[in-house]
Design a protein around this motif. Sequence first.
Motif, mmCIF file in Angstrom:
data_model
loop_
_atom_site.group_PDB
_atom_site.id
_atom_site.type_symbol
_atom_site.label_atom_id
_atom_site.label_comp_id
_atom_site.label_asym_id
_atom_site.label_seq_id
_atom_site.Cartn_x
_atom_site.Cartn_y
_atom_site.Cartn_z
ATOM 1 N N UNK A 61 -29.474 89.516 -14.596
ATOM 2 C CA UNK A 61 -27.712 90.398 -15.623
ATOM 3 C C UNK A 61 -26.493 90.412 -14.260
ATOM 4 N N UNK A 62 -26.698 90.387 -13.714
ATOM 5 C CA UNK A 62 -25.353 90.153 -12.815
ATOM 6 C C UNK A 62 -24.882 88.187 -12.368
ATOM 7 N N UNK A 63 -25.497 87.806 -12.710
ATOM 8 C CA UNK A 63 -25.885 85.587 -13.226
ATOM 9 C C UNK A 63 -25.177 85.893 -14.284
ATOM 10 N N UNK A 64 -25.410 86.392 -15.527
ATOM 11 C CA UNK A 64 -25.250 86.274 -16.314
ATOM 12 C C UNK A 64 -23.509 85.973 -17.288
ATOM 13 N N UNK A 65 -23.598 87.760 -16.028
ATOM 14 C CA UNK A 65 -21.736 87.343 -15.726
ATOM 15 C C UNK A 65 -20.994 86.946 -15.321
ATOM 16 N N UNK A 66 -21.345 85.834 -14.615
ATOM 17 C CA UNK A 66 -20.868 85.385 -14.246
ATOM 18 C C UNK A 66 -20.506 83.818 -14.943
ATOM 19 N N UNK A 67 -22.036 83.756 -15.199
ATOM 20 C CA UNK A 67 -21.698 82.383 -15.963
ATOM 21 C C UNK A 67 -20.784 82.678 -17.405
ATOM 22 N N UNK A 68 -20.958 83.594 -18.311
ATOM 23 C CA UNK A 68 -19.715 83.792 -18.824
ATOM 24 C C UNK A 68 -18.431 83.750 -18.569
ATOM 25 N N UNK A 69 -17.840 83.611 -17.298
ATOM 26 C CA UNK A 69 -16.719 83.545 -16.998
ATOM 27 C C UNK A 69 -16.240 82.327 -16.919
ATOM 28 N N UNK A 70 -17.751 81.828 -16.274
ATOM 29 C CA UNK A 70 -17.624 80.062 -15.573
ATOM 30 C C UNK A 70 -17.229 79.290 -17.058
ATOM 31 N N UNK A 71 -18.272 79.790 -18.203
ATOM 32 C CA UNK A 71 -17.983 79.054 -19.433
ATOM 33 C C UNK A 71 -16.447 79.734 -20.075
ATOM 34 N N UNK A 72 -16.100 80.754 -20.263
ATOM 35 C CA UNK A 72 -14.298 80.809 -19.912
ATOM 36 C C UNK A 72 -13.551 80.143 -20.006
ATOM 37 N N UNK A 73 -14.031 79.207 -18.255
ATOM 38 C CA UNK A 73 -13.081 78.159 -17.941
ATOM 39 C C UNK A 73 -13.300 76.515 -19.316
#
Length: 243
Positions: free
Chosen positions: A41-53
């Motif tokens: 769950x937490x990894x997916x949240x970080x992935x969303x921040x990364x993809x937003x870049x």
Amino acid sequence: MSSPRLSALITGASKGIGAAIAVQLAQDGFDIFLNYRSDHTQAKKVAEQIEAAGVSCTLLPFDVADGDAVEKQLALLLDAPPFVLVNNAGFAADSLFGMMDDNSWKSVIDVHLNGFFNVTRTLLPRMMRKRKGRIVNIASTAGQTGNPGQANYSAAKAGLIGATRSLAVEVAKRNILVNAVAPGFIETEMLDGLPVDEIKKRVPLGRFGRPEEVAYMVSFLCSDKAQYITGQTFSVNGGIYAS
């Protein structure tokens, strides 16, 4: 035709310092391979921040201490190894040395030192063939000074600093730069249960660091501005220790 983006693998990157490094390198333009052990769950949240870049993020769940799992999961990276490897995975299992059990010693050494060995050894031959790359190992002030109740953690981090120096000499002629970053007290879950008010008084800057402040140093070491820096350990600790 534009050249493909460079990529970066960060271990232990679902939270804390690792997550901050992954997000910062994404903002720097790297595609991210994000390793974590079990917190999907937490990894997916970080992935969303990364993809937003505006870059890609590939999640790689595995335990860095498990050599077989490392080789299996990193197989997809071997043809096109990442330009950057950040060995960040780690945890603490504190206890006074005389009362430390076998698992507390072995598990901390396994993740910090054997994890570094497993991941780096798998990718290094391909990085050497490419004749370029950056390896950044996340050490700790504890590995420079020692901390009571952290003989296992301090030993692992000191070992990582030593490995950084040796590896840097080995691979310099292949244009692979190897450095360590040694955070002090940073605002992460590793502060839970510690006497934070007392510790903060020992920090000359009078506060704890933020994960992003460690990430800024990693960002610099992975940039074109750091092309003549290798084998070094950079402290990000608010002045609590000067090497």
